[in-house]
Design a protein around this motif. Structure first.
Motif, short mmCIF file in Angstrom:
data_model
loop_
_atom_site.label_atom_id
_atom_site.label_comp_id
_atom_site.label_asym_id
_atom_site.label_seq_id
_atom_site.Cartn_x
_atom_site.Cartn_y
_atom_site.Cartn_z
N ASP A 264 0.82 -1.21 0.00
CA ASP A 264 0.00 0.00 0.00
C ASP A 264 0.86 1.26 0.00
O ASP A 264 0.46 2.30 -0.54
N THR B 21 -0.02 2.99 -9.08
CA THR B 21 -1.31 2.52 -8.56
C THR B 21 -2.01 1.62 -9.57
O THR B 21 -2.64 0.62 -9.20
N SER C 226 -8.32 4.40 -3.97
CA SER C 226 -7.04 5.07 -4.20
C SER C 226 -6.76 5.22 -5.69
O SER C 226 -6.31 6.28 -6.15
N ILE D 93 -6.43 8.91 -7.37
CA ILE D 93 -5.14 9.31 -7.95
C ILE D 93 -5.27 9.54 -9.45
O ILE D 93 -4.63 10.43 -10.02
N LYS E 124 -5.57 14.99 -2.84
CA LYS E 124 -5.76 13.54 -2.90
C LYS E 124 -5.74 12.84 -1.53
O LYS E 124 -6.66 12.07 -1.22
N ILE F 155 -9.11 10.90 0.17
CA ILE F 155 -9.06 9.48 0.56
C ILE F 155 -9.44 9.31 2.03
O ILE F 155 -10.28 8.47 2.39
#
Length: 210
Positions: A6, A62, A83, A87, A106, A110
């Motif tokens: 992550d 990502t 995510s 992104i 961002k 989230i």
């Protein structure tokens, strides 16, 4: 292992930004040559190049995460999909409008999405998402689960606000310092919260073992 997985796009964003900032002119040349088609007006200022490159790399990283999970035949968890979506949208806006303010939002988006999801789950469905995630590892009284769920909700909302404060007030005119804070400051706050939670829960863990 999952934590490292992550953490990968965040660390990569930081590393690429730092490297591009060290070599600003080559970075500017790279963006002008290979990324101008993505940018409104087709041109940026040299000092904008590091953010453009780092953002593009974070989007690719990502995307690779999602692809890797799917290729292994596993289910992509909701957190990763969120995510990826954020992104892609905010990173894409950062590149197209050559404006770093979009990517700075961002982390906040989230964190606030997670906090809101937990709040909706609790109020609408009477579900404690923290309990669902942790109850197989530890047994706690109902009132402790309730406190834990509320603590995480509040923490996510506050963490999102902290990011906005850092991005648009404290480091308003210094993208480099915000990038550093995003990696080390936010992770430090998260680590401190988890340590505090562990200390709070330690007595229940000891009681369970006894």
């Amino acid at each position: 292992m999952k934590l490292l997985f992550d953490f990968f796009p965040i660390a990569l964003f930081f590393g690429v930004y730092r490297l591009a900032a060290m070599f600003q002119q080559p970075s500017f040349d790279f963006v002008t040559k290979y990324m101008s088609w993505m940018i409104s007006g087709g041109a940026i200022k040299p000092d904008q190049a590091p953010m453009m490159i780092a953002t593009a790399v974070a989007i690719v990283a990502t995307t690779l995460q999602v692809s890797y999970v799917k290729l292994r035949g596993r289910k992509v968890d909701t957190m990763l999909w969120i995510s990826f979506l954020i992104i892609t949208v905010f990173g894409g806006a950062t590149i197209y409008f050559h404006n770093g303010d979009f990517i700075k939002w961002k982390p906040t988006i989230i964190y606030w999405v997670f906090g809101t999801a937990m709040l909706v789950a609790q109020l609408a469905f009477k579900k404690n998402m923290i309990r669902q995630a942790m109850q197989e590892q530890i047994k706690l009284p109902d009132e402790v689960w309730a406190k834990l769920g509320s603590a995480w909700m509040l923490f996510f909302f506050l963490l999102g606000a902290v990011n906005l404060l850092a991005a648009f007030v404290i480091f308003k005119d210094n993208d480099s310092d915000w990038v550093t804070f995003k990696l080390f400051g936010m992770m430090g706050i998260m680590f401190a919260f988890i340590v505090g939670q562990t200390i709070y829960l330690s007595k229940y863990i000891e009681e369970e073992k006894a």
